[in-house]
Design an enzyme around this catalytic site. Structure first.
Site, PDB file in Angstrom:
ATOM      1  N   GLY A  44     -18.098   7.170   0.456  1.00  0.00           N
ATOM      2  CA  GLY A  44     -16.747   6.646   0.285  1.00  0.00           C
ATOM      3  C   GLY A  44     -16.612   5.218   0.756  1.00  0.00           C
ATOM      4  N   CYS A  47     -13.543   1.710   1.951  1.00  0.00           N
ATOM      5  CA  CYS A  47     -12.242   2.084   1.394  1.00  0.00           C
ATOM      6  C   CYS A  47     -11.792   3.445   1.897  1.00  0.00           C
ATOM      7  CB  CYS A  47     -12.300   2.072  -0.133  1.00  0.00           C
ATOM      8  SG  CYS A  47     -10.765   2.593  -0.916  1.00  0.00           S
ATOM      9  N   ILE A 190      -3.927  -7.646   4.377  1.00  0.00           N
ATOM     10  CA  ILE A 190      -4.335  -6.759   5.467  1.00  0.00           C
ATOM     11  C   ILE A 190      -3.498  -7.041   6.708  1.00  0.00           C
ATOM     12  CG2 ILE A 190      -6.220  -6.118   7.011  1.00  0.00           C
ATOM     13  CD1 ILE A 190      -8.163  -6.745   4.729  1.00  0.00           C
ATOM     14  N   VAL A 289      -8.353 -12.209   8.702  1.00  0.00           N
ATOM     15  CA  VAL A 289      -8.398 -13.450   7.928  1.00  0.00           C
ATOM     16  C   VAL A 289      -9.196 -13.313   6.639  1.00  0.00           C
ATOM     17  CG1 VAL A 289      -8.058 -14.911   9.955  1.00  0.00           C
ATOM     18  CG2 VAL A 289     -10.386 -14.258   9.284  1.00  0.00           C
ATOM     19  N   GLY A 290      -9.553 -12.091   6.289  1.00  0.00           N
ATOM     20  CA  GLY A 290     -10.263 -11.879   5.038  1.00  0.00           C
ATOM     21  C   GLY A 290     -11.554 -11.111   5.229  1.00  0.00           C
ATOM     22  N   HIS A 463      16.326   9.718 -16.333  1.00  0.00           N
ATOM     23  CA  HIS A 463      17.355   9.276 -15.391  1.00  0.00           C
ATOM     24  C   HIS A 463      17.686  10.410 -14.416  1.00  0.00           C
ATOM     25  CE1 HIS A 463      20.956   7.231 -13.905  1.00  0.00           C
ATOM     26  NE2 HIS A 463      21.590   8.386 -14.025  1.00  0.00           N
TER      27      HIS A 463
END
Length: 487
Positions: A44, A47, A190, A289-290, A463
């Site tokens: 996995g 993620c 993030i 920061v990435g 609706h």
């Protein structure tokens, strides 16, 4: 006893069992290829284990507590007690269920699973080192390989993730107690998602961002409701600053941030907003920061595979690298670094190896930010469409005019559709508001199928639902929306 080096062979070797790698493995197995999937840590990938799934689980849990505590307008009065360790245990249970499911699916599709760390020996061979003392290694020869090693959090100077008060996103999602205060370095998706989580848990949060606003790359009208909601949650922002160091005074830590030269900030210049050094006393600092590609552990040079200056592996529209029988998918293959993009690339790579005429198409690739409210986009923005040469028409519908949105208590935001003016083909969409992550799929399908505004507007939507807002936005672009003023 040390296990000796043995050599085996496989049609398709896949390195990394994240959303790109395991999807590639399953699809290749479905296509009757002999597949070996190598994973060094957990099926996995980031993620399922440390990113998408656990963060969304905690976002949902904290939303439940926050919604209950702030529902006086609905006549509900509650003061929920939050047990973070129990919340994390529930999150871990969700993760375990999904990761075990991935393993079972791989086995059911005749994928050979191999635990270890793979490095290339040459363009047709890898060596897999098994973890643990005395576990040894083995050599695999392959006809095709797919690199799906993902990405890792980027660190910044003087903020080591080995130091207990300094956290990356993975470590923040595993905390067993709620920090009293926290600095979040970085206002990307993030940083903003986790800033909201901890603010709702009761943490005093300050976000430091070197640029001029949150969520770079998103239009101002889309991120404005997110920034406003963050401020309502008590999140403070310091734009035009970069975190430079930290130290431990008596109790907690002190984070130092210096002004960024020539950085324009919201509402004024950097000189007006960032004149002097900041000193913030907090319990933890989260660096968000990435992420950077995990390509430096593979010895790619031995296989002749090229990367760019940032370490991303260059690929073509069929996921091939410069070495024809070696493919790269997911985060390691470059932006956008999205799990669903990696899964699509993994499926394409497997099909290309099997001889099918598959190719990658990013035209209808959605992107979602699970902030409060959510943001979702697909296709082109109005500016991008016009720069491409389209004459555009735009339709918009505010959630404050949606009966269903009002009944949920979440009516900030809107649906915006960009279309080609003459024929009305849908080119792109932006949604900010409740369930944006779910609503965007309809507009992605519209782009994929070449649907027009008339197609979307004439499709009867139930609706009361939030999806009616998509229909109304299309009608607004056509000039005959019923529940909002037409442009």
């Amino acid at each position: 006893m040390v296990v000796g080096d043995v050599t085996t062979g496989t049609d398709v070797l896949i390195i990394g069992a994240g959303p790109a790698g395991y999807v590639a493995a399953i699809r290749a197995g479905q296509l009757d290829l002999d597949v070996t999937l190598v994973e060094k840590e957990a099926y996995g990938g980031t993620c399922l284990n440390h990113g998408c799934i656990p963060s969304k689980a905690l976002i949902t849990a904290t939303d439940v507590a926050h919604d209950a505590a702030t529902a006086e307008e609905m006549g509900i009065h509650a003061n929920p007690a939050i047990d973070l360790s129990g919340m994390v245990a529930w999150k871990d249970g969700v993760v375990d269920q999904l990761t075990s499911g991935v393993e079972k699916l791989c086995k059911a599709n005749q994928v050979n699973l191999l635990e270890g760390t793979a490095t290339f020996v040459d363009e047709n061979t890898v060596r897999v080192s098994h973890g643990g003392e005395g576990q040894g290694s083995e050599t695999l020869e392959f006809e095709h390989a797919i690199v799906a090693t993902g990405s890792r959090p980027i660190s910044i100077p003087d903020f080591s993730f080995d130091d207990e008060p300094v956290l990356n996103s993975r470590q923040a999602l595993a905390l067993d107690s709620i920090p009293d205060s926290m600095v979040v370095v970085g206002a990307g998706y993030i940083g903003m998602e986790l800033a909201s989580v901890f603010a709702k848990l009761g943490t005093d949060v300050t976000v430091i961002e070197m640029l001029d606003s949150i969520l770079p790359g998103y239009d101002d009208d889309v991120k404005r409701p997110v920034k406003q909601r963050a401020k309502e949650l008590g999140i403070e922002f310091e734009f035009g600053y970069t975190a430079t160091e930290w130290y431990e005074p008596d109790g907690g830590i002190r984070v130092i941030a210096d002004p960024v030269e020539d950085a324009a900030t919201d509402g004024g210049s950097a000189e007006a907003a960032a004149e002097e050094r900041l000193e913030l006393d907090v319990e933890n600092v989260l660096v968000a920061v990435g992420r950077s590609p995990v390509s430096d552990t593979l010895d790619l040079e031995a296989a002749g595979v090229e990367t760019d200056e940032r370490g991303f592996i260059d690929t073509d529209s069929r996921a091939r690298t410069n070495v024809d029988h070696i493919f790269a998918v997911g985060d390691v293959a470059g932006e956008p670094m999205l799990a669903h993009k990696g899964s699509m690339e993994g499926q394409i790579a497997a099909e290309v190896i099997a001889g099918e005429p598959s190719a990658i198409d990013y035209q209808a690739m959605p992107a979602v930010v699970f902030t409060d409210p959510e943001i979702a986009t697909v296709g082109m923005t109005e500016t991008e469409a016009e720069e491409t040469g389209f004459e555009t028409v735009v339709g918009q519908f505010p959630f404050r005019a949606s009966g269903r949105a009002l009944t949920t208590g979440e009516s900030d935001g809107f649906v915006k559709i960009v279309a080609e003016e003459d024929e009305g083909y849908v080119l792109g969409a932006s949604i900010v508001g409740p369930e944006a992550s779910e609503l965007i799929a309809e507009l992605g399908l519209a782009i994929e199928l070449g649907a027009t505004l008339e197609d979307v507007a004439s499709t009867v939507h139930a609706h009361p639902t939030l999806s009616e807002s998509v229909m109304e936005a299309a009608e607004n672009a056509l000039g005959h929306a019923i529940h909002t003023l037409n442009r």
